[in-house]
Structure formats: C-alpha cells, structure tokens
Motif scaffolding. Sequence first.
Motif, PDB file in Angstrom:
ATOM      1  N   ILE A 114      17.591 -10.819  18.865  1.00  0.00           N
ATOM      2  CA  ILE A 114      16.665 -11.525  19.394  1.00  0.00           C
ATOM      3  C   ILE A 114      16.364 -11.391  20.742  1.00  0.00           C
ATOM      4  O   ILE A 114      17.076 -10.843  21.871  1.00  0.00           O
ATOM      5  CB  ILE A 114      17.485 -12.618  19.812  1.00  0.00           C
ATOM      6  CG1 ILE A 114      17.167 -13.795  18.260  1.00  0.00           C
ATOM      7  CG2 ILE A 114      16.287 -13.995  20.476  1.00  0.00           C
ATOM      8  CD1 ILE A 114      17.892 -15.575  18.533  1.00  0.00           C
ATOM      9  N   VAL A 115      14.887 -10.494  21.585  1.00  0.00           N
ATOM     10  CA  VAL A 115      14.871 -10.334  22.487  1.00  0.00           C
ATOM     11  C   VAL A 115      14.495 -11.318  23.771  1.00  0.00           C
ATOM     12  O   VAL A 115      13.414 -11.559  23.601  1.00  0.00           O
ATOM     13  CB  VAL A 115      14.069  -9.545  22.260  1.00  0.00           C
ATOM     14  CG1 VAL A 115      13.993  -7.748  23.770  1.00  0.00           C
ATOM     15  CG2 VAL A 115      14.342  -7.884  21.679  1.00  0.00           C
ATOM     16  N   LEU A 116      14.596 -11.304  24.719  1.00  0.00           N
ATOM     17  CA  LEU A 116      14.713 -11.928  26.075  1.00  0.00           C
ATOM     18  C   LEU A 116      13.854 -11.256  26.833  1.00  0.00           C
ATOM     19  O   LEU A 116      14.665  -9.923  27.289  1.00  0.00           O
ATOM     20  CB  LEU A 116      16.100 -12.751  26.267  1.00  0.00           C
ATOM     21  CG  LEU A 116      16.241 -13.837  26.015  1.00  0.00           C
ATOM     22  CD1 LEU A 116      17.802 -14.747  25.835  1.00  0.00           C
ATOM     23  CD2 LEU A 116      15.331 -14.964  24.349  1.00  0.00           C
ATOM     24  N   GLU A 117      13.053 -11.597  27.645  1.00  0.00           N
ATOM     25  CA  GLU A 117      12.066 -10.644  28.551  1.00  0.00           C
ATOM     26  C   GLU A 117      12.526 -11.242  29.372  1.00  0.00           C
ATOM     27  O   GLU A 117      11.047 -12.459  28.610  1.00  0.00           O
ATOM     28  CB  GLU A 117      11.194 -10.484  27.904  1.00  0.00           C
ATOM     29  CG  GLU A 117      10.338  -9.200  28.858  1.00  0.00           C
ATOM     30  CD  GLU A 117       9.102  -8.475  28.251  1.00  0.00           C
ATOM     31  OE1 GLU A 117       8.666  -7.301  28.683  1.00  0.00           O
ATOM     32  OE2 GLU A 117       9.102  -8.423  26.983  1.00  0.00           O
ATOM     33  N   GLY A 118      12.211 -11.587  30.833  1.00  0.00           N
ATOM     34  CA  GLY A 118      11.784 -12.528  32.101  1.00  0.00           C
ATOM     35  C   GLY A 118      12.792 -13.375  32.399  1.00  0.00           C
ATOM     36  O   GLY A 118      12.290 -13.550  33.737  1.00  0.00           O
ATOM     37  N   SER A 174      14.049   1.673  14.017  1.00  0.00           N
ATOM     38  CA  SER A 174      15.124   1.349  13.065  1.00  0.00           C
ATOM     39  C   SER A 174      14.081   0.215  12.149  1.00  0.00           C
ATOM     40  O   SER A 174      15.102   0.475  11.424  1.00  0.00           O
ATOM     41  CB  SER A 174      15.912   0.024  13.449  1.00  0.00           C
ATOM     42  OG  SER A 174      15.023  -0.902  14.394  1.00  0.00           O
ATOM     43  N   GLY A 175      13.084  -0.668  12.749  1.00  0.00           N
ATOM     44  CA  GLY A 175      12.347  -1.284  11.416  1.00  0.00           C
ATOM     45  C   GLY A 175      12.690  -2.892  11.516  1.00  0.00           C
ATOM     46  O   GLY A 175      13.136  -3.327  10.863  1.00  0.00           O
ATOM     47  N   HIS A 176      13.865  -2.948  12.410  1.00  0.00           N
ATOM     48  CA  HIS A 176      14.284  -3.909  12.309  1.00  0.00           C
ATOM     49  C   HIS A 176      13.044  -5.266  12.562  1.00  0.00           C
ATOM     50  O   HIS A 176      13.040  -4.781  13.969  1.00  0.00           O
ATOM     51  CB  HIS A 176      15.329  -4.540  12.959  1.00  0.00           C
ATOM     52  CG  HIS A 176      17.092  -3.475  12.449  1.00  0.00           C
ATOM     53  ND1 HIS A 176      17.790  -3.136  13.509  1.00  0.00           N
ATOM     54  CD2 HIS A 176      16.951  -2.644  10.979  1.00  0.00           C
ATOM     55  CE1 HIS A 176      18.919  -2.743  12.686  1.00  0.00           C
ATOM     56  NE2 HIS A 176      17.887  -2.961  11.660  1.00  0.00           N
ATOM     57  N   LEU A 177      14.017  -6.676  12.006  1.00  0.00           N
ATOM     58  CA  LEU A 177      12.872  -7.191  12.472  1.00  0.00           C
ATOM     59  C   LEU A 177      13.717  -8.335  13.404  1.00  0.00           C
ATOM     60  O   LEU A 177      15.046  -8.748  13.729  1.00  0.00           O
ATOM     61  CB  LEU A 177      12.335  -8.686  11.210  1.00  0.00           C
ATOM     62  CG  LEU A 177      11.625  -8.119  10.619  1.00  0.00           C
ATOM     63  CD1 LEU A 177      11.704  -9.555   9.266  1.00  0.00           C
ATOM     64  CD2 LEU A 177      10.080  -8.463  11.215  1.00  0.00           C
ATOM     65  N   ALA A 178      13.044  -8.482  15.372  1.00  0.00           N
ATOM     66  CA  ALA A 178      13.447  -9.567  16.166  1.00  0.00           C
ATOM     67  C   ALA A 178      12.358 -10.379  16.133  1.00  0.00           C
ATOM     68  O   ALA A 178      11.106 -10.693  16.434  1.00  0.00           O
ATOM     69  CB  ALA A 178      13.275  -8.222  16.946  1.00  0.00           C
ATOM     70  N   ILE A 179      13.024 -11.367  17.039  1.00  0.00           N
ATOM     71  CA  ILE A 179      12.436 -12.269  17.972  1.00  0.00           C
ATOM     72  C   ILE A 179      12.289 -12.613  19.240  1.00  0.00           C
ATOM     73  O   ILE A 179      12.640 -11.882  20.144  1.00  0.00           O
ATOM     74  CB  ILE A 179      12.541 -14.099  17.222  1.00  0.00           C
ATOM     75  CG1 ILE A 179      12.405 -14.409  16.053  1.00  0.00           C
ATOM     76  CG2 ILE A 179      12.030 -14.633  18.371  1.00  0.00           C
ATOM     77  CD1 ILE A 179      12.850 -15.722  15.771  1.00  0.00           C
ATOM     78  N   ARG A 180      10.568 -11.835  19.829  1.00  0.00           N
ATOM     79  CA  ARG A 180      10.790 -11.800  21.471  1.00  0.00           C
ATOM     80  C   ARG A 180      10.340 -12.674  22.106  1.00  0.00           C
ATOM     81  O   ARG A 180       9.110 -13.489  21.536  1.00  0.00           O
ATOM     82  CB  ARG A 180       9.680 -10.661  21.264  1.00  0.00           C
ATOM     83  CG  ARG A 180       9.719  -9.697  23.345  1.00  0.00           C
ATOM     84  CD  ARG A 180       9.105  -9.030  23.322  1.00  0.00           C
ATOM     85  NE  ARG A 180       9.188  -7.411  22.602  1.00  0.00           N
ATOM     86  CZ  ARG A 180      10.517  -7.116  23.436  1.00  0.00           C
ATOM     87  NH1 ARG A 180      10.642  -7.492  24.184  1.00  0.00           N
ATOM     88  NH2 ARG A 180      10.629  -5.630  22.537  1.00  0.00           N
TER      89      ARG A 180
END
Length: 548
Positions: A114-118, A174-180
């Motif tokens: 899980i990627v958080l931005e801002g 990596s090809g990993h799935l992420a939720i941004r």
Amino acid sequence: MMRRVNGARKWRNNKEINGMQSKFVRGVVYLQPMPLHFSQNCRRFMGMVGGRSSRGARAMLRAVLRQWHSVFGCVLGGKMKKSDLLIVGALVVAASVAAQKDGHTDLWVRIDTIVLEGNYRTRAELILRELEFQAGDTLSLTDLAETLERNRLRVMNTGLFAHSTIHLEVLEPSGHLAIRLWLKEIWYVYPIPVFELADRNFNVWWTDFNRSLKRVNYGISSAHLNLSGWADVLKINLNFGYTNRYEASYERPWFNRSQTLGFRAAVGFSRNREVQYVTRENRQQFIADPEQWMRQRLYAHLALYWRPKLLTTHTFALEYHHNQTSDTVARQLNPHFFGSSRTKQRHVSALYRFVADLRDARPYPLKGWMLALELRQNGLLPSDDLHLFRLAAEGRYYRPLGRRWSAELVLKGRLSWPRRQPPFYNNQALGYGSDVVRGYEFFVVDGLDFFVQKGSLRFLLFDKYLYLGKWFPMANHLPIRAFFALHHDTGYARDPFFAADNPLNNRLLRGYGLGLNVVAFYNAVARFEYSWRSTGGSGFYVNYFAGF
C-alpha cells in the motif's frame, strides 16, 4: 470483500501463468504476481493466447479489460501503462481460464504493498487505521472497484484531506501489485477572523431581525487541525459582539498503541446582554439590557473515546455547567427559567454515546447508514440544581437509486425523565440545531420529548472541479457537486407544561418542498430550499454547514 493468505500448506494446486502464481484454496482462486521482467510477461502472455503478435495481444487485453470495465475503469483510474496493461490483463485472463477449467468463479488478488502519497504531515499509521485491508491481504477482484472507493471515502471522512484518488498499479521491476492512495491535505492552521450569526439560523437573522449587525459575533478563532500528525485538533476562540465567548479545546482521536482510545478536553465561558426568557406563539422572546449581562455560562468538558472497531465509537463524558441569569429574568419575567425563581443553575452531568457509522461520505452521504444512541444524566450530585435524565436515538439511511438518483431517510427522537416540569432553560426540542422540520425554520417547539423524520429524494445535476487559479495554490481545483432535491419532513414535540401560548406544541407538523443542494470541498454544504407547511404558509430558506 477481503481474505488473508493463510500459508502454502493449504494450497491444493499451483500453476504459473504469465508471471502470476495461481493458487486454488477451498474453491477460491488466489492470484499473486511474481517478479518478472516486462518482456517475459509479453512472451508468456502471447504464448498463452496462441502466439499472437504484440498488437494482437494488446487488442485482446483491451477487449478483456472492457469486459471488466466496472472493475478496472475505477481501479486503474485511466493511468495504466503498457506494462501494467499486459500484466493485469494476463492476471484476469489467466484467472478466468483457470477458474473456468476448475469450475471456480470467485477471483481474488493479493495486494503486496500500500503506497501513500501526499501525506506530508499526517502519520501513515493513522491513514492505514482507516482502511479495511492491509498489505498481504487478498481482495475480491469482482468487488475491487467498490472496495477501493469505499476505503477512499473512509480516509476522507477523517476531515484531514481535501481530495484523494486510489487505484491499483504494478510496481516495476518487481511486478508486485500495489494500491496507491494519493492525498491532498487541507490547510491545517486557521487563524481567521470570526463573523458569525448569533441566531438559530440564517433565515431568522435575515427576516425576524432585519439583518442586524448587532446580532453578529466577531473576533478571532485559531484552529490548528492535525497538530502533531495524529489528527489532533487544538482550538482557541475569542469572540465578541452579540456574545462574548472565550473557549479552548484539544481533541486527539487516539493515544494508545492499538489506536482504540482517544480523548477531548474543553473549557469555556460566555456571556450575553440579551437572552431568550420565554416562548410565545412558538417564537423566541428576548430581553436586552445594555447595562448588565443577562446570561453567563461557564462549562468544562472531558470525554474519553473508545473505538474498538473501525466504524464504531463509544464516548464517555463528564461535564460541569454553571449558568447564571439576571434577577429581572428569573424573578420577574419567568420564574420557571431555572425553576423556583433561581438566578443560578449548577450541575455535573455524565454522558454515554454509541455511534455506528457506515456512511460513504459523512457531510453529504449517498450510501450507507448511521445509528446513534445517547444516555445523559444531568445532575450527578444531590446538591445539583438540575436532575434530568434523557434518552436520545438517531438513525440515518442512504441508498443510491441509480447512477444519479439517491434517497435519504433520517429518524430522531428523545425521551426525558422525571415526568415533571423542567426548567424552561432545559426544555428545548424542535427548531434548534439540526432538529428542524423544514418549512418551520422561523419557529421553535419546546417539549420534554420529541420526534422528527426527514426524507429526501435527490438527483445529481453535476459533479466537477472548478479551477480557482494561482491565487489558491493549496486548493486551486475546487470539487463541487450540485443536487436537485425533493423533501418531506414530519415532527412532533410533547410539552405538557408550556403549551398554552404555543399552538405548534403537542401537534403533528409536516413540511415539504424542493431545493438545490451544493457540496464544495467535500465537507461544505449549502441548501437553498422552498418549503410548504401543513399548518399553512410557505417560504424560501437557506441553510449551510461550513465543514470546520
């Protein structure tokens, strides 16, 4: 929907297709991306679809994604790169083929990151606490778009962000799935001048008091939201004008490691040279004296919040109140103001409140429900001047009826004990705050008990962003929505003691009409409505909620 990966020992079958490890567990297909280079994904996918050309493979993928538009149109947010297109498309095709072959229909995808931005000030732990999933969980592919949007709105309901987006993406190499999750934080410091109306609502000030500036509060209000990054709020108000009010409060939603306990502390003092001393013809009657303070209030509040579940909150609070009025009010105009011609009223109160809130967007919901229950005992000590127990309940239900239509239903009520005459000062019912039957904004209906029902049918007119230019660098794009709405309200207040001069007491009231609702910055709501009353008469009314 969400499911946790429970370990390799439970897998009955493993297949590797296009860099996706497809695992079957108890009739459910799980998909985990494996780290593969983009060219490997291309070759494996084209091999899977029969050795087609790269152009043909992309065409097939687009056809698959069109079939899954309800999921990926929202999830990927239109920001999908070629590599993401191939990888996610292969995931869908491989899962579909494997599921059909084995007779399975449920598709699940594992979220690695899980990627958080801002979130420059807001702590990541606070944001992740609002989500119903975490890294390593598996989500239903069919419900993925709805799941992500529901969680985006939960983060917005913290009141810390002006705008947000959420989408699924593939991290390279990596090809990993992420939720941004991308966030735009609101302004956190509001040292702003205060200019607010002292009356119950805008319509009373505009019509009954002829837009008098003498009935305006002015001063300075300093609110520091998200003071330490944990969504804590420090407020200091210095108000003058119609009401002199000085207050300070600090609130922190949680302070323990498990993020389940929070608190709020507040203290304040206010005074007025004008006070409502009685209600006649369901209108407030005031008396003013420029030489003395007609009402003074001192209060202190301490509350503990317990949030054991994501959308459930328990509040335990203690309050101290010291109210005082003039001899003219208590001994001449209304001996029942505090009861027994007293000029002072002191009491300690205890409160418990339970809230379960599953609404999508709290300032103006379109889907979900909310249930609240409150128990309040005014007067804990034998020496207290007020002993009054109250039970209040509120339910709200919102349901979409299509792409643009939605419905709202609100039920709220209150019961009081003992069943004897309370002080006039503590006998408020309909017409105060949000407990208003629309069409009766100019009236108040006092009583021990009350019930109010509100219903609305709403149609979305537009949902867009307005560009505000370079003069608003922190919020140069204003999100704004407008709804056409039809409404119908019903209310009743039971008043066995002060009803003689008030014809709307102990009477069923109905109001109905139409209007325009405008929602800006996610949490600021303005309603422009024309309403008719069951007792006769109609009018145009304006109501607004600033959101902070």
